[in-house]
Design a protein around this motif. Structure first.
Motif, PDB file in Angstrom:
ATOM      1  N   GLU A 103     -10.425 -10.413   2.731  1.00  0.00           N
ATOM      2  CA  GLU A 103     -10.828 -11.332   3.805  1.00  0.00           C
ATOM      3  C   GLU A 103     -10.286 -10.861   5.160  1.00  0.00           C
ATOM      4  OE1 GLU A 103     -12.651 -14.790   4.053  1.00  0.00           O
ATOM      5  OE2 GLU A 103     -13.546 -13.149   2.910  1.00  0.00           O
ATOM      6  N   ASN A 104      -9.030 -10.437   5.172  1.00  0.00           N
ATOM      7  CA  ASN A 104      -8.445  -9.971   6.433  1.00  0.00           C
ATOM      8  C   ASN A 104      -9.144  -8.703   6.939  1.00  0.00           C
ATOM      9  OD1 ASN A 104      -6.537 -12.016   6.798  1.00  0.00           O
ATOM     10  ND2 ASN A 104      -5.030 -10.994   5.481  1.00  0.00           N
ATOM     11  N   ILE A 105      -9.540  -7.831   6.029  1.00  0.00           N
ATOM     12  CA  ILE A 105     -10.285  -6.626   6.434  1.00  0.00           C
ATOM     13  C   ILE A 105     -11.639  -7.025   7.029  1.00  0.00           C
ATOM     14  CG2 ILE A 105     -11.455  -4.541   5.612  1.00  0.00           C
ATOM     15  CD1 ILE A 105      -9.266  -4.375   3.415  1.00  0.00           C
TER      16      ILE A 105
ATOM     17  N   LEU B  80      -2.399  -3.030   2.525  1.00  0.00           N
ATOM     18  CA  LEU B  80      -1.481  -2.173   1.785  1.00  0.00           C
ATOM     19  C   LEU B  80      -1.153  -2.890   0.472  1.00  0.00           C
ATOM     20  CD1 LEU B  80       1.080  -1.170   4.578  1.00  0.00           C
ATOM     21  CD2 LEU B  80      -1.118  -0.103   4.029  1.00  0.00           C
ATOM     22  N   TYR B  81      -1.350  -2.231  -0.647  1.00  0.00           N
ATOM     23  CA  TYR B  81      -1.065  -2.831  -1.950  1.00  0.00           C
ATOM     24  C   TYR B  81      -0.009  -1.955  -2.623  1.00  0.00           C
ATOM     25  CZ  TYR B  81      -1.901  -5.605  -6.141  1.00  0.00           C
ATOM     26  OH  TYR B  81      -1.754  -6.472  -7.203  1.00  0.00           O
TER      27      TYR B  81
ATOM     28  N   LEU C 229       0.326   5.922  12.268  1.00  0.00           N
ATOM     29  CA  LEU C 229      -0.849   6.460  11.589  1.00  0.00           C
ATOM     30  C   LEU C 229      -1.489   5.444  10.636  1.00  0.00           C
ATOM     31  CD1 LEU C 229       0.391  10.071  10.722  1.00  0.00           C
ATOM     32  CD2 LEU C 229      -0.996   9.332  12.674  1.00  0.00           C
ATOM     33  N   LEU C 230      -0.719   4.416  10.286  1.00  0.00           N
ATOM     34  CA  LEU C 230      -1.259   3.389   9.400  1.00  0.00           C
ATOM     35  C   LEU C 230      -2.294   2.517  10.110  1.00  0.00           C
ATOM     36  CD1 LEU C 230       2.027   2.275   7.589  1.00  0.00           C
ATOM     37  CD2 LEU C 230       0.085   3.444   6.533  1.00  0.00           C
ATOM     38  N   GLY C 231      -2.238   2.493  11.431  1.00  0.00           N
ATOM     39  CA  GLY C 231      -3.175   1.670  12.180  1.00  0.00           C
ATOM     40  C   GLY C 231      -2.852   0.199  12.046  1.00  0.00           C
ATOM     41  N   GLN C 232      -3.859  -0.650  12.254  1.00  0.00           N
ATOM     42  CA  GLN C 232      -3.651  -2.091  12.182  1.00  0.00           C
ATOM     43  C   GLN C 232      -3.582  -2.543  10.732  1.00  0.00           C
ATOM     44  OE1 GLN C 232      -6.618  -4.390  14.208  1.00  0.00           O
ATOM     45  NE2 GLN C 232      -5.610  -6.354  13.835  1.00  0.00           N
ATOM     46  N   ILE C 233      -2.527  -3.252  10.419  1.00  0.00           N
ATOM     47  CA  ILE C 233      -2.316  -3.739   9.047  1.00  0.00           C
ATOM     48  C   ILE C 233      -2.512  -5.248   9.034  1.00  0.00           C
ATOM     49  CG2 ILE C 233      -0.672  -3.935   7.140  1.00  0.00           C
ATOM     50  CD1 ILE C 233       0.747  -1.444   8.346  1.00  0.00           C
ATOM     51  N   GLY C 234      -3.447  -5.700   8.204  1.00  0.00           N
ATOM     52  CA  GLY C 234      -3.721  -7.135   8.122  1.00  0.00           C
ATOM     53  C   GLY C 234      -3.027  -7.813   6.970  1.00  0.00           C
ATOM     54  N   THR C 235      -2.791  -7.051   5.878  1.00  0.00           N
ATOM     55  CA  THR C 235      -2.210  -7.645   4.672  1.00  0.00           C
ATOM     56  C   THR C 235      -1.288  -6.643   3.993  1.00  0.00           C
ATOM     57  OG1 THR C 235      -4.396  -8.654   4.324  1.00  0.00           O
ATOM     58  CG2 THR C 235      -2.760  -8.958   2.574  1.00  0.00           C
ATOM     59  N   VAL C 236      -0.140  -7.140   3.550  1.00  0.00           N
ATOM     60  CA  VAL C 236       0.765  -6.340   2.719  1.00  0.00           C
ATOM     61  C   VAL C 236       0.985  -7.105   1.421  1.00  0.00           C
ATOM     62  CG1 VAL C 236       3.053  -5.316   2.482  1.00  0.00           C
ATOM     63  CG2 VAL C 236       1.924  -5.342   4.725  1.00  0.00           C
ATOM     64  N   VAL C 237       0.581  -6.496   0.305  1.00  0.00           N
ATOM     65  CA  VAL C 237       0.791  -7.105  -1.004  1.00  0.00           C
ATOM     66  C   VAL C 237       1.894  -6.331  -1.718  1.00  0.00           C
ATOM     67  CG1 VAL C 237      -0.248  -7.761  -3.216  1.00  0.00           C
ATOM     68  CG2 VAL C 237      -1.638  -7.772  -1.126  1.00  0.00           C
ATOM     69  N   ILE C 238       2.941  -7.029  -2.100  1.00  0.00           N
ATOM     70  CA  ILE C 238       4.048  -6.419  -2.841  1.00  0.00           C
ATOM     71  C   ILE C 238       3.978  -6.919  -4.280  1.00  0.00           C
ATOM     72  CG2 ILE C 238       6.539  -6.042  -2.987  1.00  0.00           C
ATOM     73  CD1 ILE C 238       5.434  -5.002  -0.388  1.00  0.00           C
ATOM     74  N   ASP C 239       3.494  -6.084  -5.177  1.00  0.00           N
ATOM     75  CA  ASP C 239       3.407  -6.462  -6.590  1.00  0.00           C
ATOM     76  C   ASP C 239       4.755  -6.199  -7.260  1.00  0.00           C
ATOM     77  OD1 ASP C 239       2.282  -7.406  -8.888  1.00  0.00           O
ATOM     78  OD2 ASP C 239       0.693  -5.908  -9.000  1.00  0.00           O
ATOM     79  N   GLU C 240       5.057  -7.007  -8.277  1.00  0.00           N
ATOM     80  CA  GLU C 240       6.321  -6.892  -9.033  1.00  0.00           C
ATOM     81  C   GLU C 240       7.523  -6.990  -8.084  1.00  0.00           C
ATOM     82  OE1 GLU C 240       5.790  -6.938 -12.179  1.00  0.00           O
ATOM     83  OE2 GLU C 240       3.687  -6.328 -12.193  1.00  0.00           O
TER      84      GLU C 240
ATOM     85  N   GLN D 213      -0.178 -10.514   7.022  1.00  0.00           N
ATOM     86  CA  GLN D 213       0.095 -11.533   6.012  1.00  0.00           C
ATOM     87  C   GLN D 213       0.754 -10.840   4.821  1.00  0.00           C
ATOM     88  OE1 GLN D 213      -3.419 -13.430   4.469  1.00  0.00           O
ATOM     89  NE2 GLN D 213      -2.296 -15.038   3.389  1.00  0.00           N
ATOM     90  N   PHE D 214       1.896 -11.373   4.372  1.00  0.00           N
ATOM     91  CA  PHE D 214       2.626 -10.774   3.261  1.00  0.00           C
ATOM     92  C   PHE D 214       2.445 -11.635   2.009  1.00  0.00           C
ATOM     93  CE2 PHE D 214       4.386  -8.403   6.652  1.00  0.00           C
ATOM     94  CZ  PHE D 214       4.980  -7.265   6.123  1.00  0.00           C
ATOM     95  N   ILE D 215       1.979 -11.003   0.928  1.00  0.00           N
ATOM     96  CA  ILE D 215       1.801 -11.682  -0.350  1.00  0.00           C
ATOM     97  C   ILE D 215       2.695 -10.980  -1.379  1.00  0.00           C
ATOM     98  CG2 ILE D 215       0.182 -12.378  -2.160  1.00  0.00           C
ATOM     99  CD1 ILE D 215      -0.445 -13.660   0.523  1.00  0.00           C
ATOM    100  N   TYR D 216       3.633 -11.734  -1.950  1.00  0.00           N
ATOM    101  CA  TYR D 216       4.559 -11.188  -2.936  1.00  0.00           C
ATOM    102  C   TYR D 216       4.177 -11.745  -4.311  1.00  0.00           C
ATOM    103  CZ  TYR D 216       7.177 -10.716   1.445  1.00  0.00           C
ATOM    104  OH  TYR D 216       7.559 -10.447   2.744  1.00  0.00           O
ATOM    105  N   LEU D 217       4.101 -10.869  -5.317  1.00  0.00           N
ATOM    106  CA  LEU D 217       3.641 -11.274  -6.650  1.00  0.00           C
ATOM    107  C   LEU D 217       4.686 -10.941  -7.708  1.00  0.00           C
ATOM    108  CD1 LEU D 217       0.028  -9.758  -6.471  1.00  0.00           C
ATOM    109  CD2 LEU D 217       0.735 -12.061  -5.786  1.00  0.00           C
ATOM    110  N   SER D 218       4.893 -11.862  -8.652  1.00  0.00           N
ATOM    111  CA  SER D 218       5.814 -11.586  -9.757  1.00  0.00           C
ATOM    112  C   SER D 218       5.600 -12.576 -10.894  1.00  0.00           C
ATOM    113  CB  SER D 218       7.270 -11.665  -9.301  1.00  0.00           C
ATOM    114  OG  SER D 218       8.138 -11.430 -10.397  1.00  0.00           O
ATOM    115  N   ALA D 219       5.832 -12.100 -12.118  1.00  0.00           N
ATOM    116  CA  ALA D 219       5.801 -12.987 -13.288  1.00  0.00           C
ATOM    117  C   ALA D 219       7.192 -13.484 -13.635  1.00  0.00           C
ATOM    118  CB  ALA D 219       5.206 -12.249 -14.488  1.00  0.00           C
ATOM    119  N   THR D 220       8.226 -12.827 -13.117  1.00  0.00           N
ATOM    120  CA  THR D 220       9.588 -13.147 -13.551  1.00  0.00           C
ATOM    121  C   THR D 220      10.547 -13.146 -12.361  1.00  0.00           C
ATOM    122  OG1 THR D 220       9.885 -10.802 -14.073  1.00  0.00           O
ATOM    123  CG2 THR D 220       9.342 -12.265 -15.896  1.00  0.00           C
ATOM    124  N   VAL D 221      10.793 -14.314 -11.823  1.00  0.00           N
ATOM    125  CA  VAL D 221      11.782 -14.475 -10.761  1.00  0.00           C
ATOM    126  C   VAL D 221      12.742 -15.576 -11.202  1.00  0.00           C
ATOM    127  CG1 VAL D 221      12.192 -15.131  -8.366  1.00  0.00           C
ATOM    128  CG2 VAL D 221      10.212 -13.725  -8.943  1.00  0.00           C
TER     129      VAL D 221
END
Length: 825
Positions: free
Chosen positions: A256-258, A266-267, A337-348, A376-384
């Protein structure tokens, strides 16, 4: 005082017990012999034992005992003719009786106990709880291995729960495996009714069309995320178990952000295998709407026919990468060089608490927040362990979803090591024979503690099975992933790689070992792994089986044994651990962050917002003194030396080691092989050598005992001619240094590492290198390990080249550059 008399009629006698106050041990026991008088059956002889003394009593005393008893009890298992005589006697004296069922095992010990609903099944009869405990204790003492106290308590609990001693003892040596007997517990399925319809959400048409191809509604965790502001670009920490739809939350935000012009996605993931899988998925899913995906893992510079096809550019809409792969860009000052970043997803994201890599994830998050402050930063985890605390520290909205899409049965088997292959074969065969209501066969993931075990188990179980670990080539891993996804492979045997999220739709998870390497699994690792079992789109339930060997441990220093660890993991909960970094880790992150800002104030702010505390001022002073940075007022800058250290993940000691070697005019290849040996090499024929020499041959080539064994002349003569020739070739190429401590001086490892690098420079890819090693020396390695070593070598050569340039060592710099290009291919 209450007094009962118990009678059991046998052919020639009647067993008599006087029971005082319902106690198990009788007040007295005796034997009564009846004779037939003109009046009917009457007492003839009455022999009693009391206080371990045997004496003959008058027959009248038996009648008196009956008269003073509140209850007269007759065993239902009495011999019928003798029982009839006893009943006639009682009738003659106008005494009432009642039938009772008593424990036969107690009677054999001259004790008394009833059989009732709480009694325990054993050998097609019921026995009392006390006798069952004694029989179980005897079985535990006679088991193949000593059972620890925690495991013994668990086994006792199983017996008292199931009321089945046969079933419980069967766990100790399960010849006929029955999962009904081994179930520890069931984590029940839980559902959440709140599902938002996709058509009702204001999404871009391109994304909505893709989503509607799979479902008409969002899954519950996705609906909850949308309700909490996902589409309003709020930062979120999403915690929920595996297979609940977390990944798609990050994708929805990113796409959506793109499409709305906010910037690329960034994933980031912890493992190369997972990055490769996400790269393939995103390419397939989003290329049709005009979005392109690239991948960044490690230095990513080794070129093979397989990797050349992968896009690596930074101008892509979606960049999938490992934490370190993306951090390289930031550390080398190339963030623009990364240019404009709309979303950063941090898995695990729970990896932020990992003792070894946590500081690097914390650092890359902090640096990305600085260079992409509008993302926008989205952090994902099954175990916290403490999601609310982590969400607060990450400045994110918590989306916590505690429901499980399918139930998971957890099973515990205590078994000797020798039984594990047979049990795993039966478990995997039984599971593959089942078809879920969704039409999918049951497939199994087996977790073990080493790569070599992955291969040996896959070969040993009589089911089609494939090993899967980071040592395999990318193409080999992808082949396994594709075949497992299609259902062509019933079993995958793996190490920790799959625990971090690589997507295999397995219905069953088996823990062949409860360790990774030589360390016991922690609670977070265990939950990550068992979470692989059961997928809602494929299965009706998940199965988790722990195969625990009593008294097993991997080192003498380990606390606990495998069966005790199994109980702790099944009963345990995750514990929150404070994030702490050592001085070396703090220095690395400060140097890395100095690559993205020249403001001392901003540098300090970035690190203040990280999870761990930094000794900021004292470490800055140390870095300035060692000439890694310069400071003037609020301005801070990396020196050329400091920039090289930051961009190449070098510790202070390693940076100085390279500098000193350069100043001493060492060859470039010598410098990098001294920095890091390639030691992950094994005897291909270790099993045959063990058999020939009648010893337990270690498989690793550079393990001290291995070198001693194979280089002993008498041992060498016992091997086949081909093996002798291969070992002699190995010795002539790598064991010729003449050092006093040879072959334990480090020279063999150094020469062998040079050999690997030279073979790569001659144009061999990792798979071809392995074949050459097997043919010439009878040793082998994993292509993935070789690829990783060569990637690290390139990074180290780049550091050597740059440091040599700083100190005007042009010849070394040119040599390092040329070597680097040849290795890249």
């Amino acid at each position: 005082m209450t007094l009962w008399t118990f009678l059991k009629a046998e052919k020639a006698k009647v067993i008599v017990m006087a029971i005082k106050d319902r106690k198990r041990v009788p007040l007295l026991t005796g034997e009564l012999i009846l004779h037939t008088s003109p009046a009917g059956p009457r007492p003839h002889k009455f022999r009693v034992v009391k206080d371990d003394k045997e004496e003959l009593r008058q027959p009248e005393e038996f009648i008196e005992l009956l008269r003073i008893s509140e209850r007269i009890l007759i065993d239902v298992e009495s011999e019928k003719r003798s029982e009839a005589a006893v009943r006639e006697l009682l009738d003659d004296f106008h005494l009432e009786s009642e039938d009772v069922h008593v424990c036969r095992f107690c009677l054999l010990k001259k004790q008394f106990n009833f059989i009732n609903k709480k009694s325990i099944k054993y050998h097609h009869e019921l026995i009392c709880e006390d006798c069952a405990k004694e029989e179980l204790d005897m079985a535990l003492r006679n088991a193949h291995s000593y059972i620890g106290d925690e495991a013994a308590d668990r086994i006792l609990h199983i017996m008292l729960t199931t009321r089945d001693l046969d079933r419980t003892i069967g766990m100790l040596s399960p010849e006929e495996l029955d999962l009904e007997y081994t179930r520890f517990d069931t984590i029940e399925q839980q559902t959440h009714a709140n599902k938002i319809k996709i058509k009702d959400i204001p999404l871009s048409k391109k994304l909505k069309d893709i989503l509607l191809q799979k479902s008409e509604t969002f899954l519950p965790v996705q609906s909850l995320s949308i309700e909490k502001g996902l589409l309003e670009r709020r930062n979120q920490l999403v915690t929920s178990v595996t297979a609940t739809g977390k990944t798609l939350i990050g994708e929805i935000a990113g796409i959506e952000n793109i499409l709305h012009g906010h910037g690329k996605m960034l994933y980031l993931v912890p493992l190369v295998a997972l990055a490769n899988q996400k790269y393939d998925q995103f390419n397939k899913r989003y290329s049709g709407i005009g979005l392109n995906t690239s991948i960044r893992v490690g230095s990513s510079k080794i070129r093979t026919s397989k990797t050349n096809k992968m896009k690596r550019g930074l101008d892509a809409d979606i960049i999938v990468g490992t934490y370190e792969g993306l951090d390289v860009i930031l550390r080398t000052g190339d963030a623009d060089l990364l240019g404009q970043i709309g979303t950063v997803v941090i898995d695990e994201v729970h990896m932020i608490e990992d003792a070894e890599r946590g500081h690097r994830l914390d650092g890359v998050i902090g640096r990305l927040k600085y260079v992409a402050s509008g993302a926008q930063f989205i952090y994902l985890s099954a175990t916290v362990a403490k999601p609310k605390l982590l969400a607060k520290r990450l400045n994110a909205e918590l989306v916590e979803y505690e429901y499980r899409p399918v139930p998971i049965e957890r099973h515990l088997l205590f078994c000797p090591e020798s039984s594990k292959i047979r049990l795993m074969t039966k478990l995997t065969k039984d599971e593959y024979a089942k078809v879920s209501s969704k039409g999918h066969r049951g497939q199994t993931i087996i977790f073990t503690n080493s790569r070599r075990n992955c291969h040996s188990i896959a070969q040993a179980i009589s089911m089609p099975a494939s090993p899967y670990h980071a040592g395999l080539s990318m193409e080999e891993r992808k082949k396994v992933e594709r075949r497992f996804e299609k259902g062509d492979i019933p079993v995958v045997v793996t190490t920790a790689a799959l625990a971090a999220g690589v997507d295999f739709p397995a219905s069953q998870v088996i823990f062949e070992s409860l360790a990774m390497g030589i360390e016991w699994l922690n609670m977070q690792e265990f939950l990550q792994m068992l979470g692989r079992a059961g997928r809602p789109d494929f299965h009706d339930r998940g199965i988790v089986v722990l195969l625990a060997t009593p008294q097993k441990h991997y080192t003498s220093e380990q606390t606990g044994t495998e069966e005790e660890v199994a109980i702790r993991l099944l009963n345990g909960e995750m514990e929150h651990t404070d994030v702490k970094y050592g001085e070396e880790e703090q220095i690395e992150e400060i140097l890395a962050t100095a690559a993205v800002t020249t403001s001392k104030r901003d540098l300090k702010t970035i690190h203040r917002n990280m999870l761990a505390d930094f000794e900021f001022n004292s470490l800055l002073a140390k870095l300035k003194k060692k000439k890694f940075i310069t400071i003037k007022d609020d301005s801070i800058a990396l020196t050329k030396f400091g920039s090289i250290a930051a961009g190449h993940f070098l510790s202070i000691s390693k940076a100085f080691l390279i500098r000193d070697a350069v100043l001493s005019d060492h060859r470039a290849i010598e410098i990098v092989t001294n920095l890091e040996f390639f030691e992950a090499v094994y005897f291909k024929y270790a099993a045959q050598i063990s058999t020939a020499l009648k010893i337990n041959m270690p498989s690793r080539v550079f393990q001290g005992a291995s070198m001693d064994i194979v280089m002993e002349g008498e041992n060498l003569s016992k091997l086949e001619t081909k093996m002798q020739d291969q070992i002699l070739d190995f010795a002539s190429d790598f064991l010729t240094c003449g050092c006093k401590d040879s072959p334990f001086c480090g020279c063999p490892e150094h020469l062998f590492s040079e050999k690997i690098i030279n073979m790569r420079m001659d144009g061999y890819d990792p798979i071809q290198i392995v074949r050459q090693l097997e043919d010439k020396y009878g040793i082998t390695a994993y292509p993935g390990d070789l690829l990783g070593y060569l990637d690290d070598t390139i990074r180290n050569l780049d550091a050597v080249e740059r440091i040599a340039a700083v100190y005007s060592k042009k010849e070394i710099a040119h040599s390092a550059k040329d070597l680097k290009k040849l290795i890249e291919g």
